[in-house]
Every structure is written in C-alpha cells, then in structure tokens.
Design a protein around this motif. Structure first.
Motif, PDB file in Angstrom:
ATOM      1  N   ASP A  20     -10.874  -0.055  -2.568  1.00 49.29           N
ATOM      2  CA  ASP A  20     -10.707  -1.376  -1.969  1.00 49.29           C
ATOM      3  C   ASP A  20      -9.935  -1.370  -0.654  1.00 49.29           C
ATOM      4  O   ASP A  20     -10.084  -2.286   0.154  1.00 49.29           O
ATOM      5  N   LEU A  21      -9.096  -0.350  -0.440  1.00 52.49           N
ATOM      6  CA  LEU A  21      -8.254  -0.341   0.752  1.00 52.49           C
ATOM      7  C   LEU A  21      -8.650   0.741   1.761  1.00 52.49           C
ATOM      8  O   LEU A  21      -9.002   0.439   2.898  1.00 52.49           O
ATOM      9  N   ARG A  22      -8.588   1.984   1.342  1.00 53.24           N
ATOM     10  CA  ARG A  22      -8.725   3.070   2.318  1.00 53.24           C
ATOM     11  C   ARG A  22     -10.167   3.410   2.664  1.00 53.24           C
ATOM     12  O   ARG A  22     -10.484   3.635   3.840  1.00 53.24           O
ATOM     13  N   LEU A  23     -11.032   3.476   1.672  1.00 52.68           N
ATOM     14  CA  LEU A  23     -12.406   3.892   1.955  1.00 52.68           C
ATOM     15  C   LEU A  23     -13.130   2.920   2.874  1.00 52.68           C
ATOM     16  O   LEU A  23     -13.812   3.374   3.819  1.00 52.68           O
ATOM     17  N   PRO A  24     -13.028   1.589   2.684  1.00 58.24           N
ATOM     18  CA  PRO A  24     -13.690   0.690   3.647  1.00 58.24           C
ATOM     19  C   PRO A  24     -13.184   0.884   5.068  1.00 58.24           C
ATOM     20  O   PRO A  24     -13.960   0.827   6.028  1.00 58.24           O
ATOM     21  N   ARG A  25     -11.889   1.139   5.205  1.00 57.62           N
ATOM     22  CA  ARG A  25     -11.332   1.334   6.552  1.00 57.62           C
ATOM     23  C   ARG A  25     -11.852   2.616   7.177  1.00 57.62           C
ATOM     24  O   ARG A  25     -12.225   2.634   8.361  1.00 57.62           O
TER      25      ARG A  25
END
Length: 360
Positions: free
Chosen positions: A84-89
């Motif tokens: 939810d946080l790092r992979l989309p970025r």
C-alpha cells in the motif's frame, strides 16, 4: 560547433568500418530489465521498517494470487507497508522515469535539438497552473486531472501561437512553447501570491519541484497506462525518427509525411508527458540527460536508443526518489532536487565530451 544527436544518426549511415562496437539490443534490454526488476525489489525494502527482499517477493506474490509461492505469508503490517505504501511509489517512479526519458529522446529527434526535453512546449508550466489551482481551492483529489488538462491546454495554446502568421515549424513551436511557459508560470505565481496561505505553500512547492510522495495505485494506473499505450506507438515510430536525422527533405524523399508525422508524434509526447506530470509534478533533467547518456552505449539509432533509455530512466528515477525519501529521514526532499543535483554534473560531463562521441 557541436552537432545534435540527429546529425550523428546521419553519420551512422556512412559505413561500419570505423564504427565502435555496440552490444546487441536484446542483451542490453535483458541486462537493464534485470537491473530494473532488482531495483524495484531492493528499493521497496529501504526505509525505517525492516523488510527483506523475500518479504517483498512474498507480498507481491500473494496479491497476485500466487500465495503458495515463497513459504509463510508476510505479517499484515509489513504486507501493508510493501503493497500500500512503498510499491505504488516505486512503480510510479519507474513509469514516470521511463516516460520522461522516452519523451525527451523523441523530442530531441523531432526538433533536431540536443537541448530539447519533454517540457519544451510549455507542458510543465501548464500542468503546474492547473495543479496549483486545485490545490488552492482544496480539492487535491482532482490534481492529476487538473494537471493533465493544464498540460493539454498549454500544448493547444503553443501550437495555436506557433501557427499565427506563418507555417508551423519546429523553431516556431519552441519559441511559442517558451512564451506559453512564461505565461503559465506567471499565472501560477499570481495564484500562489494572491491566495495561498498556511501549509498550502509547502504542498504547492513540493509538487512544483517534483514529488512522488503521494503516489497510490491510481498513480501507477495513470502513468502505467500512458506509458504502455503511448510508449508503444513511439517505439514503433523509431524508424521514422531515424529518417528525421537526414532533414525534412530527405525524410520526405523516403516516403514520410513530415508535417503529419512530426506533429502527431509531438502530440503523443505531450499526452505522455502530461500524464507523467499529473502524478509527479515537473521533474527536471530526466528527459534531457538520460537520452544523451544512454546514446553513448546504444548509439544514435532510435530502435536501440528508445527502449534502453526508457528502462534506464525507470531505474534512475527509482533510485533518485529513494534517495529523496531517505537521505534526510524523517524529512523528505522533492525528487526534483535530487535529479537536478545529479543531472547538472552529468550534463556538464556530456558537454565536456562534446569533442567526443556524446555530442560530436
């Protein structure tokens, strides 16, 4: 006098007798592609939370319906951090970097200008005006739509101005783009001066300097779909881009509709750039420097240059964004600062090499 990369493309047709050895395209793509995959897996682990590469791989596998691969499931908290946080970025950074590098290479060819970048036609200033307008009125959820609309309106204004009083040429388009860019920049400054208060200054400044901090899966979808859709068309046009190296007359003699091809491709570049700016703000130097740096290895031919530049742009921006969010942790820099700090020295080196292969 330094020549553009387009001129070097023309030189490539003189024969292979003294040509430097170039690695096969398949090998280049395979190597850089493997580096990109490794980069995604490794950079997702970097941050305050202690996450291993195996945790990242298991989290991705579970969300892709491959939960039986990789042993025990990842703890729920770590899974949320990864998915939810790092992979989309990280994926947004990859798509934006690839899109900007690809757009820069195409613009440099179409305008036969080594200093061209994706923002040449006023796109970033138009997107900034649209983004600032919605941030000021407090509807940040519409930021990608407003930024994309602003970029397209800037493109329309640039082409309309360039057509005024004469035929539409690359030189007139560049000058019109500079004028529209200054107009939109003035409008942005006026809106900020007149209405921005409190913390809105920080939010606006962060976006204007380029930031992927707020990336979500929606950002991945916007940038990824634009990259796959428009990027595929630009890659397919590599042969026509090579023809532009010999000049408009020679390209026309090869059966290319010069005007239609140039403005169709410029419009596609504008669409791709607008989508990237909509999710990341204006990130400088990626589209300017990466094509030149990559051409040292690939040579000037666009069939080799474009795919490798896109992959290298993705790797570069992922690491730049990782540095932006970790170097001064818990504070975070806009990624545009990092790309400028890296891009300016690299650009200086490429200029210094002007007597050699990179700019000769």
């Amino acid at each position: 006098m330094a020549r553009t990369r387009s001129a070097r493309t023309a030189d490539a047709g003189r024969g292979a007798a003294g040509a430097p050895w170039r690695p096969p395209l398949a090998a280049l793509v395979a190597v850089v592609g493997a580096v990109l995959v490794a980069t995604v897996l490794v950079t997702v682990t970097i941050g305050p939370a202690d996450i291993a590469v195996t945790d990242v791989a298991r989290s991705i596998a579970r969300h892709l319906g491959l939960g039986g691969i990789g042993g025990e499931p990842v703890p729920r908290l770590l899974d949320a951090i990864v998915w939810d946080l790092r992979l989309p970025r990280v994926l947004t950074a990859a798509a934006v970097g690839a899109g900007l590098a690809l757009s820069g290479a195409v613009m440099q060819s179409l305008t036969r200008n080594s200093l061209a970048d994706p923002y040449l036609l006023g796109l970033s200033s138009g997107a900034s005006l649209g983004a600032v307008a919605v941030l000021i009125v407090g509807v940040g959820v519409l930021l990608p739509v407003a930024a994309f609309a602003g970029a397209l309106l800037a493109l329309a204004a640039t082409l309309s101005l360039a057509r005024t009083g004469g035929i539409l040429t690359p030189g007139r388009a560049v000058l019109a783009g500079l004028a529209i860019s200054q107009l939109c920049a003035a409008g942005t400054s006026f809106v900020i001066f007149w209405t921005a208060t409190g913390d809105s200054y920080r939010e606006i400044l962060s976006w204007l300097m380029g930031s992927i901090a707020g990336a979500t899966w929606a950002s991945v979808a916007i940038s990824g779909i634009a990259l796959l859709g428009v990027g595929a068309v630009l890659l397919a046009a590599a042969g026509r881009l090579d023809a532009f190296a010999f000049g408009d007359t020679a390209a026309a003699a090869l059966g290319i509709d010069v005007e239609r091809t140039r403005w169709t491709l410029m419009t596609l570049v504008a669409l791709l750039t607008g989508a990237m700016v909509a999710v990341s703000g204006a990130i400088g130097f990626v589209g300017l420097v990466l094509p030149h740096a990559v051409s040292v290895v690939t040579g000037p031919g666009h069939r080799r240059l474009l795919p490798v530049a896109a992959l290298c742009g993705a790797v570069f921006l992922i690491w730049a964004d990782t540095a932006a969010r970790t170097i001064f942790d818990p504070r975070e820099l806009p990624v545009g600062i990092i790309t400028a700090l890296i891009g300016v020295p690299v650009f200086a080196v490429l200029l210094r090499r002007g007597r050699g292969a990179a700019w000769s």
